[in-house]
Scaffold this motif. Structure first.
Motif, PDB file in Angstrom:
ATOM      1  N   SER A  22      14.085 -29.165  11.991  1.00 48.90           N
ATOM      2  CA  SER A  22      13.371 -28.063  12.681  1.00 48.90           C
ATOM      3  C   SER A  22      13.799 -28.134  14.144  1.00 48.90           C
ATOM      4  O   SER A  22      14.226 -28.712  14.723  1.00 48.90           O
ATOM      5  CB  SER A  22      11.807 -28.307  12.475  1.00 48.90           C
ATOM      6  N   THR A  76      12.408 -22.786  19.335  1.00 44.75           N
ATOM      7  CA  THR A  76      11.217 -22.345  18.889  1.00 44.75           C
ATOM      8  C   THR A  76      10.160 -23.481  19.040  1.00 44.75           C
ATOM      9  O   THR A  76       8.970 -23.221  18.973  1.00 44.75           O
ATOM     10  CB  THR A  76      11.438 -22.155  17.420  1.00 44.75           C
ATOM     11  N   ARG A  84       7.605 -30.103   4.500  1.00 48.70           N
ATOM     12  CA  ARG A  84       7.367 -28.910   5.354  1.00 48.70           C
ATOM     13  C   ARG A  84       7.645 -29.171   6.851  1.00 48.70           C
ATOM     14  O   ARG A  84       7.984 -30.297   7.239  1.00 48.70           O
ATOM     15  CB  ARG A  84       5.869 -28.470   5.527  1.00 48.70           C
ATOM     16  N   THR A  85       7.875 -28.139   7.539  1.00 45.32           N
ATOM     17  CA  THR A  85       8.039 -28.182   9.196  1.00 45.32           C
ATOM     18  C   THR A  85       7.386 -27.372   9.782  1.00 45.32           C
ATOM     19  O   THR A  85       6.754 -26.540   9.247  1.00 45.32           O
ATOM     20  CB  THR A  85       9.670 -27.840   9.598  1.00 45.32           C
ATOM     21  N   GLU A  86       6.998 -27.642  11.049  1.00 48.49           N
ATOM     22  CA  GLU A  86       6.276 -26.736  12.174  1.00 48.49           C
ATOM     23  C   GLU A  86       6.704 -27.062  13.479  1.00 48.49           C
ATOM     24  O   GLU A  86       6.970 -28.489  13.964  1.00 48.49           O
ATOM     25  CB  GLU A  86       4.804 -27.051  11.821  1.00 48.49           C
ATOM     26  N   ASP A  87       6.982 -26.068  14.085  1.00 47.98           N
ATOM     27  CA  ASP A  87       7.243 -26.101  15.571  1.00 47.98           C
ATOM     28  C   ASP A  87       5.891 -25.790  16.193  1.00 47.98           C
ATOM     29  O   ASP A  87       5.358 -24.757  15.877  1.00 47.98           O
ATOM     30  CB  ASP A  87       8.358 -25.137  15.934  1.00 47.98           C
ATOM     31  N   VAL A  88       5.706 -26.570  17.310  1.00 47.95           N
ATOM     32  CA  VAL A  88       4.419 -26.183  17.910  1.00 47.95           C
ATOM     33  C   VAL A  88       4.819 -26.027  19.365  1.00 47.95           C
ATOM     34  O   VAL A  88       5.433 -26.840  20.302  1.00 47.95           O
ATOM     35  CB  VAL A  88       3.435 -27.600  17.831  1.00 47.95           C
ATOM     36  N   THR A 147       8.034 -30.787  14.531  1.00 43.54           N
ATOM     37  CA  THR A 147       7.373 -31.789  13.637  1.00 43.54           C
ATOM     38  C   THR A 147       7.967 -31.423  12.058  1.00 43.54           C
ATOM     39  O   THR A 147       8.379 -30.309  11.592  1.00 43.54           O
ATOM     40  CB  THR A 147       5.862 -31.560  13.551  1.00 43.54           C
ATOM     41  N   ARG A 185      -1.899 -33.917  16.997  1.00 39.64           N
ATOM     42  CA  ARG A 185      -1.080 -33.403  15.992  1.00 39.64           C
ATOM     43  C   ARG A 185      -0.721 -34.383  14.844  1.00 39.64           C
ATOM     44  O   ARG A 185      -0.733 -33.905  13.706  1.00 39.64           O
ATOM     45  CB  ARG A 185       0.191 -32.833  16.770  1.00 39.64           C
TER      46      ARG A 185
END
Length: 250
Positions: A74, A78, A94-98, A113, A147
């Motif tokens: 990830s 982004t 799962r992935t998440e960009d913050v 993350t 987070r």
């Protein structure tokens, strides 16, 4: 220097993993040397800072991952620079960009993350690059801890370029909520910046309680990691950490 444990999965499902945190200065330096350093560290997870963010940034990051024997997990543009790479040993949940709040006139910051499973262990992963401004940096550390707490995992690893030495209030804030891996199990060398003549530790890896730290530090002297490559790859030195993760039981 004592050898750092190799990655493995134990019969009970617990896993020994290697995590590498590395500021790569947008791959503006010797990318072949950079890939050699990463590959020689043989990581399961790589927490990058200053990954490429502009023209063809995905292709540049993909080339680095491939040259290092890894894949993109990830982040990148982004996440405003932080990125995650992983080996095929990791199963991605799962992935998440913050993106963190932007202060006008300052550089945008973010977090890359993910939640992964390795062996029988489940792990939250976070890469960060905190602000040069002390007050903003301290606030970002609180957002980072929030987070991690909201990721729905029992165990997590977070690392990156803190832009602050141990003893600073942001470093202390993270150390109050997490364990500083270098302090827990020093290995290799301590100082991470500048790569040409390191005299300070501003890059670090932290873990939540319940993760055993088996060794952490700059991999000077690790077989395959050449000092010339470390100096040529980027302006920071990497931090390599070996961890033992308990089986998650879920």
């Amino acid at each position: 220097m004592e050898p750092l444990p190799n990655s493995r999965t134990e019969p009970d499902g617990s896993a020994v993993i290697r995590v590498l945190s590395y500021n790569i200065r947008s791959m503006r330096d010797d990318t072949a040397a950079l890939a050699r350093v990463i590959a020689a560290c043989d990581p399961d997870l790589v927490l990058l800072q200053e990954a490429p963010r502009f023209f063809r940034w995905r292709k540049k990051l993909a080339r680095l991952a491939a040259a290092s024997g890894l894949v993109i997990l990830s982040g990148g543009a982004t996440a405003a620079g932080p990125a995650l790479l992983c080996s095929l040993r990791a199963t991605v949940e799962r992935t998440e960009d913050v993106l963190l709040p932007l202060t006008p006139g300052r550089h945008r910051r973010g977090l890359a993350t993910a939640v992964v499973r390795i062996g029988g262990a489940r792990l939250g992963v976070l890469s960060c690059h905190l602000s040069l401004d002390a007050d903003e940096r301290h606030e970002q550390a609180g957002l980072l801890l929030d987070r991690l707490a909201g990721m729905g995992v029992t165990h997590a690893v977070a690392g990156g370029d803190l832009n602050e030495r141990p003893g600073g209030r942001t470093f202390r804030r993270l150390g109050d909520g997490l364990r500083d891996c270098w302090t827990a199990a020093p290995w290799g060398s301590e100082y991470t910046f500048p790569a040409s003549a390191p005299d300070r530790r501003i890059d670090a890896v932290f873990v939540t309680e319940g993760i055993e730290v088996l060794g952490c530090g700059v991999p000077l002297g690790l077989p395959g990691v050449a000092e010339d490559d470390l100096r040529a790859a980027t302006d920071h030195l990497p931090v390599l950490t070996a961890l033992r993760l308990p089986a998650s039981g879920d």
